[in-house]
Design a protein around this motif. Structure first.
Motif, PDB file in Angstrom:
ATOM      1  N   GLY A  70      47.738  23.550 -17.205  1.00 23.74           N
ATOM      2  CA  GLY A  70      46.440  23.332 -16.248  1.00 23.74           C
ATOM      3  C   GLY A  70      45.664  24.490 -15.895  1.00 23.74           C
ATOM      4  O   GLY A  70      44.617  24.614 -15.325  1.00 23.74           O
ATOM      5  N   ARG A  71      46.319  25.931 -16.541  1.00 25.98           N
ATOM      6  CA  ARG A  71      45.581  27.416 -16.057  1.00 25.98           C
ATOM      7  C   ARG A  71      44.479  27.165 -17.127  1.00 25.98           C
ATOM      8  O   ARG A  71      44.228  26.827 -18.261  1.00 25.98           O
ATOM      9  CB  ARG A  71      46.306  28.443 -16.131  1.00 25.98           C
ATOM     10  N   GLU A  72      43.528  28.171 -16.618  1.00 26.74           N
ATOM     11  CA  GLU A  72      42.264  28.021 -17.610  1.00 26.74           C
ATOM     12  C   GLU A  72      41.973  29.753 -17.644  1.00 26.74           C
ATOM     13  O   GLU A  72      42.092  30.418 -16.842  1.00 26.74           O
ATOM     14  CB  GLU A  72      41.160  27.389 -16.838  1.00 26.74           C
ATOM     15  N   GLU A 179      38.482  32.111 -14.406  1.00 25.74           N
ATOM     16  CA  GLU A 179      37.916  32.871 -15.148  1.00 25.74           C
ATOM     17  C   GLU A 179      38.865  33.919 -15.313  1.00 25.74           C
ATOM     18  O   GLU A 179      38.628  34.401 -16.644  1.00 25.74           O
ATOM     19  CB  GLU A 179      36.702  33.680 -14.219  1.00 25.74           C
ATOM     20  N   LEU A 180      39.806  34.427 -14.851  1.00 20.38           N
ATOM     21  CA  LEU A 180      40.717  35.325 -15.263  1.00 20.38           C
ATOM     22  C   LEU A 180      42.133  34.834 -15.909  1.00 20.38           C
ATOM     23  O   LEU A 180      42.788  35.576 -16.453  1.00 20.38           O
ATOM     24  CB  LEU A 180      41.249  35.923 -13.935  1.00 20.38           C
ATOM     25  N   GLY A 181      42.000  33.452 -15.951  1.00 21.69           N
ATOM     26  CA  GLY A 181      43.269  32.993 -16.382  1.00 21.69           C
ATOM     27  C   GLY A 181      44.407  32.961 -15.440  1.00 21.69           C
ATOM     28  O   GLY A 181      45.510  33.074 -15.724  1.00 21.69           O
ATOM     29  N   SER A 182      44.331  32.854 -14.270  1.00 22.21           N
ATOM     30  CA  SER A 182      45.289  33.265 -13.168  1.00 22.21           C
ATOM     31  C   SER A 182      45.311  32.144 -12.316  1.00 22.21           C
ATOM     32  O   SER A 182      44.770  30.858 -12.581  1.00 22.21           O
ATOM     33  CB  SER A 182      45.203  34.380 -12.649  1.00 22.21           C
ATOM     34  N   VAL A 187      44.608  35.146  -6.772  1.00 23.74           N
ATOM     35  CA  VAL A 187      43.364  35.698  -6.568  1.00 23.74           C
ATOM     36  C   VAL A 187      43.140  35.961  -4.921  1.00 23.74           C
ATOM     37  O   VAL A 187      42.660  36.798  -4.518  1.00 23.74           O
ATOM     38  CB  VAL A 187      42.456  34.897  -7.280  1.00 23.74           C
ATOM     39  N   SER A 188      43.585  34.777  -4.160  1.00 30.76           N
ATOM     40  CA  SER A 188      43.377  34.863  -2.824  1.00 30.76           C
ATOM     41  C   SER A 188      44.033  36.309  -2.306  1.00 30.76           C
ATOM     42  O   SER A 188      43.508  37.014  -1.397  1.00 30.76           O
ATOM     43  CB  SER A 188      43.945  33.648  -1.859  1.00 30.76           C
TER      44      SER A 188
END
Lengths: 221, 221
Positions: A70-72, A179-182, A187-188
């Motif tokens: 599910g990551r992108e 966008e970063l793949g994480s 990110v938070s």
DNA sequence: CCCGTTCTGTGACTTTCCTCACAGACAGCA
DNA sequence: TGCTGTCTGTGAGGAAAGTCACAGAACGGG
């Protein structure tokens, strides 16, 4: 079919097509058809064959890979006047897609038939140069991306991403993660660190970049 | 300057050039010069401008990115008949290199002047198609690589690498690490695991792959 | 056959990132 | 005003990968 208005629009974004004799150009473009695509539409996906060669007139397309869990990860973005080189790649390399393309906003594109595209490439040198330059740019971008993903820490990549975007940034943490793949949580947390450093200010669906140089320095470490 | 023998050699690897009228072809190729490059030579490096368009005749070139702290990651490999698309990219995109190219073995290449290359692209459709197809392939490869680096575990990538190579594999752990963008210790450990599973047998500078299906299955998890 | 070099094995530790779980904050709407 | 869904903050715990340090093994040249 290309109406007079759309045609003008297209020539504006793809000025190199003006070099072509008008008759020839019209013959090719009359075979194109204009598509309007609402934001969020999946334009193409992995392992689908390609039908034509799209020239973007407005909007933008996000090209990304996604992982089984599910990551992108965003590979690149296509804007007006940029065409989607991945599709060219499919048409020219005779292979199906290997990524997903999603319209970020409402998008309008003119789709050329493969034969029309080939003719253009063959007869219109400026257009050919343009396509090669695009390929080249994507290749360079991807090499940068590979090395960033392999060698840089996520916080550095995030910092770079923040300075690259228009201020203030209206987006969710999840979107940045994609966008970063994480993932969102990371990110938070990283954003919180940046905020504690005084480099950014956080709000709901909004990030205000305060100290661009600091972020740049950090990204370049 | 291209001698008769090398010219034959070149046409063998790049058959699409035969489509060109002999006179025209000779005019272009006479402007090419053949270079012999010993194994290990750095052919090009980051931020160097490009001088010409190379067609590989024999040998192979490793194109890689390297990180500030000495790690390395292979982007792709160029064999005979493949040309170095990265260079095309530089020439066509008018930007300097963004990676390093090293001759893996003794390598021979014919270097075309940029103008000769442009003429070829313009006049020889099969050659143009070929170049586009190469671009396309590299783009696809790089997208695969990005997604592998971002989403796969190192052991899976290593497994995939092992099955992709000719058996037995004569190389050092360090070289494998450089190919994967990792470090020697990790690769050693992972290889040991594979050996304990009975999938491979280890020797000095040699890895014997015993159970290809198992490795494949593991890589595809 | 000795010695230096390269290659490999391994343990201990750290960092980075991911996962899971849940709570609070905010916006929009009925 | 209250409800609901989305967005955000955060802690605990763990897995993967990198770092450091060193020792033994294999090879190759003198």
């Amino acid at each position: 079919m290309l109406t007079g208005e759309s045609k003008e629009h297209l020539l504006q974004h793809y000025p190199m097509l003006r070099e072509l004799p008008a008759a020839e150009r019209d013959a090719l473009l009359s075979a194109a058809n204009v598509m309007d695509i609402p934001a969020g539409t999946v334009i193409f996906d992995e392992n689908q064959p390609c039908q034509g060669f799209p020239l973007l007139l407005s909007g933008s397309v996000r090209v990304s890979k996604s992982s089984p869990n599910g990551r992108e990860l965003q590979l690149y973005r296509v804007g007006p006047g940029e065409s989607c080189i991945l599709t060219s790649s499919c048409l020219l390399g005779h292979s199906p897609y290997h990524a997903r393309g999603i319209a970020e906003r409402d998008t309008r594109m003119a789709v050329l038939a493969p034969t029309a595209f080939k003719t253009l490439i063959a007869t219109c040198e400026p257009f050919r140069d343009y396509i090669f330059a695009l390929f080249s740019e994507r290749l360079t971008d991807l090499m940068q991306l590979v090395s960033a993903v392999a060698f840089q820490k996520l916080d550095q990549r995030l910092a770079a991403l923040l300075v690259a975007k228009a201020n203030p940034i209206n987006t969710t943490h999840q979107a940045l993660a994609d966008e970063l793949g994480s993932v969102r949580e990371i990110v938070s947390r990283l954003l919180k660190n940046f905020a504690e450093q005084g480099w950014i200010r956080l709000g709901r669906e909004q990030i205000e970049v305060i100290d661009v140089p600091a972020l740049q320095r950090y990204a370049a470490l």
